[in-house]
Design a protein around this motif. Sequence first.
Motif, PDB file in Angstrom:
ATOM      1  N   VAL A 102       0.818  41.724  32.680  1.00  0.00           N
ATOM      2  CA  VAL A 102       1.295  43.331  32.382  1.00  0.00           C
ATOM      3  C   VAL A 102       0.338  44.262  32.408  1.00  0.00           C
ATOM      4  O   VAL A 102      -0.212  44.221  31.398  1.00  0.00           O
ATOM      5  CB  VAL A 102       2.522  43.051  31.356  1.00  0.00           C
ATOM      6  CG1 VAL A 102       2.797  44.888  31.072  1.00  0.00           C
ATOM      7  CG2 VAL A 102       3.821  42.510  31.270  1.00  0.00           C
TER       8      VAL A 102
ATOM      9  N   ALA B  79       3.490  45.587  37.110  1.00  0.00           N
ATOM     10  CA  ALA B  79       3.804  44.337  36.364  1.00  0.00           C
ATOM     11  C   ALA B  79       3.299  43.445  37.050  1.00  0.00           C
ATOM     12  O   ALA B  79       4.463  43.817  38.562  1.00  0.00           O
ATOM     13  CB  ALA B  79       4.450  44.356  35.436  1.00  0.00           C
TER      14      ALA B  79
ATOM     15  N   CYS C 108       5.602  49.822  36.369  1.00  0.00           N
ATOM     16  CA  CYS C 108       5.663  49.827  35.712  1.00  0.00           C
ATOM     17  C   CYS C 108       6.536  51.058  34.789  1.00  0.00           C
ATOM     18  O   CYS C 108       7.844  51.051  33.886  1.00  0.00           O
ATOM     19  CB  CYS C 108       4.235  49.565  34.024  1.00  0.00           C
ATOM     20  SG  CYS C 108       3.555  47.831  33.571  1.00  0.00           S
TER      21      CYS C 108
ATOM     22  N   LEU D 231       9.452  46.029  28.989  1.00  0.00           N
ATOM     23  CA  LEU D 231       9.100  45.563  29.632  1.00  0.00           C
ATOM     24  C   LEU D 231      10.543  44.564  29.773  1.00  0.00           C
ATOM     25  O   LEU D 231      10.604  43.554  30.648  1.00  0.00           O
ATOM     26  CB  LEU D 231       7.867  44.656  28.963  1.00  0.00           C
ATOM     27  CG  LEU D 231       7.933  43.028  28.995  1.00  0.00           C
ATOM     28  CD1 LEU D 231       7.053  43.463  30.593  1.00  0.00           C
ATOM     29  CD2 LEU D 231       6.892  42.339  28.514  1.00  0.00           C
TER      30      LEU D 231
ATOM     31  N   LEU E  10      12.120  45.218  32.988  1.00  0.00           N
ATOM     32  CA  LEU E  10      11.221  44.746  34.763  1.00  0.00           C
ATOM     33  C   LEU E  10      11.466  43.527  34.390  1.00  0.00           C
ATOM     34  O   LEU E  10      11.420  43.001  35.748  1.00  0.00           O
ATOM     35  CB  LEU E  10       9.927  45.098  34.580  1.00  0.00           C
ATOM     36  CG  LEU E  10       9.406  45.488  34.641  1.00  0.00           C
ATOM     37  CD1 LEU E  10       7.583  46.179  35.428  1.00  0.00           C
ATOM     38  CD2 LEU E  10       8.127  43.889  34.764  1.00  0.00           C
ATOM     39  N   LEU E  11      11.225  42.918  33.622  1.00  0.00           N
ATOM     40  CA  LEU E  11      11.265  41.258  33.834  1.00  0.00           C
ATOM     41  C   LEU E  11      13.263  40.733  33.684  1.00  0.00           C
ATOM     42  O   LEU E  11      13.391  40.114  35.427  1.00  0.00           O
ATOM     43  CB  LEU E  11      11.160  40.370  32.441  1.00  0.00           C
ATOM     44  CG  LEU E  11       9.542  40.717  32.162  1.00  0.00           C
ATOM     45  CD1 LEU E  11       9.994  39.821  31.184  1.00  0.00           C
ATOM     46  CD2 LEU E  11       8.663  39.736  32.961  1.00  0.00           C
TER      47      LEU E  11
ATOM     48  N   LEU F 123       3.790  35.768  28.847  1.00  0.00           N
ATOM     49  CA  LEU F 123       3.231  37.414  29.533  1.00  0.00           C
ATOM     50  C   LEU F 123       1.697  37.103  29.153  1.00  0.00           C
ATOM     51  O   LEU F 123       1.224  36.952  28.239  1.00  0.00           O
ATOM     52  CB  LEU F 123       3.849  38.115  28.154  1.00  0.00           C
ATOM     53  CG  LEU F 123       5.100  38.449  27.848  1.00  0.00           C
ATOM     54  CD1 LEU F 123       5.107  39.189  27.153  1.00  0.00           C
ATOM     55  CD2 LEU F 123       6.120  38.452  29.565  1.00  0.00           C
TER      56      LEU F 123
ATOM     57  N   CYS G 224      -0.845  39.685  29.049  1.00  0.00           N
ATOM     58  CA  CYS G 224       0.026  41.911  28.456  1.00  0.00           C
ATOM     59  C   CYS G 224      -1.466  42.194  28.152  1.00  0.00           C
ATOM     60  O   CYS G 224      -2.706  41.768  27.495  1.00  0.00           O
ATOM     61  CB  CYS G 224      -0.070  41.983  26.948  1.00  0.00           C
ATOM     62  SG  CYS G 224       2.018  41.280  27.548  1.00  0.00           S
TER      63      CYS G 224
ATOM     64  N   SER H  51      -0.322  51.432  28.013  1.00  0.00           N
ATOM     65  CA  SER H  51       0.484  50.733  28.207  1.00  0.00           C
ATOM     66  C   SER H  51       1.993  51.840  28.347  1.00  0.00           C
ATOM     67  O   SER H  51       1.859  53.096  27.461  1.00  0.00           O
ATOM     68  CB  SER H  51       1.163  49.976  27.475  1.00  0.00           C
ATOM     69  OG  SER H  51       2.025  49.054  27.439  1.00  0.00           O
TER      70      SER H  51
ATOM     71  N   ILE I 146       4.910  47.338  23.749  1.00  0.00           N
ATOM     72  CA  ILE I 146       5.609  45.520  23.671  1.00  0.00           C
ATOM     73  C   ILE I 146       6.007  44.916  22.471  1.00  0.00           C
ATOM     74  O   ILE I 146       4.842  44.680  21.653  1.00  0.00           O
ATOM     75  CB  ILE I 146       5.021  44.977  24.903  1.00  0.00           C
ATOM     76  CG1 ILE I 146       4.678  45.658  26.433  1.00  0.00           C
ATOM     77  CG2 ILE I 146       5.371  43.391  25.050  1.00  0.00           C
ATOM     78  CD1 ILE I 146       3.927  45.094  26.840  1.00  0.00           C
TER      79      ILE I 146
ATOM     80  N   VAL J  53      12.312  41.462  23.256  1.00  0.00           N
ATOM     81  CA  VAL J  53      11.638  40.857  25.218  1.00  0.00           C
ATOM     82  C   VAL J  53      12.621  39.352  24.713  1.00  0.00           C
ATOM     83  O   VAL J  53      13.622  39.349  25.679  1.00  0.00           O
ATOM     84  CB  VAL J  53      10.297  40.872  24.898  1.00  0.00           C
ATOM     85  CG1 VAL J  53      10.416  40.283  26.383  1.00  0.00           C
ATOM     86  CG2 VAL J  53       9.933  42.060  25.020  1.00  0.00           C
TER      87      VAL J  53
END
Length: 354
Positions: free
Chosen positions: A24, A29, A54, A60, A63-64, A81, A83, A97, A101, A106
């Motif tokens: 990421v 990412a 991103c 995040l 996105l995942l 991760l 990062c 970023s 995060i 997450v």
Amino acid sequence: MNAAIDQPDRPASVSTTPFLAADVGGTHARVALIQVAQDGGRAVEVLAYRKFACGDFGGLAELLQAFVDDEVQAPVRRCVLACAGQLMGDEVLNDNSAWPIHLPSVRRALALDDLAALNDFEALGYALDNPLVCGGRLLCGPDRHADGPTLVIGPGTGLGAAVRLSGPAGGCVLATEAGQMDFAPHSIREREILAQLVPDGGYLPCERIVSGPGLLTLYRTLCALHGTTPWLATPAAVTAAAMACSDAQATEAVEVFCAALGSFAGSLAMAYIASGGVYLAGGFLDSMFGLLARSDFEERFLHGRSVRAFLSQVPVWVTEHGRQGVLGAARWYLGRGTSAATTPRPAAAGGPAP
């Protein structure tokens, strides 16, 4: 950034089922579904892989989840991760970023049993141990892979760096925040640029110059110094104009960028006695290899006086970032061993100063 783990119920082995690995950065990412190769150890197979912007996601976890929804057929309960930035407690701190995060958030959002994190360039360090395997092109120095510490440096949205130390089981990698070191001008022109950017003096990090946004900053600053109006709006446009020799300020910006990168890389190579070589990672540099090769990079990398004899023996390769970040993260995740797997470690409050 120190490696950190948020793992309340981690079983003794992570090798039996596929897991997620994500690299990421500030702009993109890269996410992969990984499983251990049949020959075991830390060799891995990529079952699925995608690259995301991103900025297209609110965070995040979203996105995942998009990757899981599109690419994963069976439930996945583990993730590592890599990062960009520095871990402070459960947060990843990074000025570049797209969003904050928070590791526990997450983990909860994806219903993970185990979530581990390390610095993105630390992950690259675990992957980039062979320039031939990684498709590296020699920029300067001898064409051989020597023993000793190896540096991984990458200007992208920011400026990342890590050092790999050889040793048993692949050695270890130290994350750094070298991109946050003070920029030191070398030429009269660089002093003028520094004065333009911080007219009252003060701190200017290296990544303000040596990064994708830094290249655009150089171009705009040089336009201001020449009294011209900037018309290029992206780092890619600046690079393209320099390649085409269609804009004098773009050409000069690339020249200053390459020279400053040479000084930065040479300084780190001296600091770590990087006889194992230097990798310059990322598609950004790979696309401008010709400009880099014709620039003052090598002369600035070599510095002067007695240290020049050492640095002239340090090979410097330019290599594509690609999947290496997710592969390095996966190797690190598997390489922690069953003892680390069964003993939760608290997240470190800080780490060595991407």
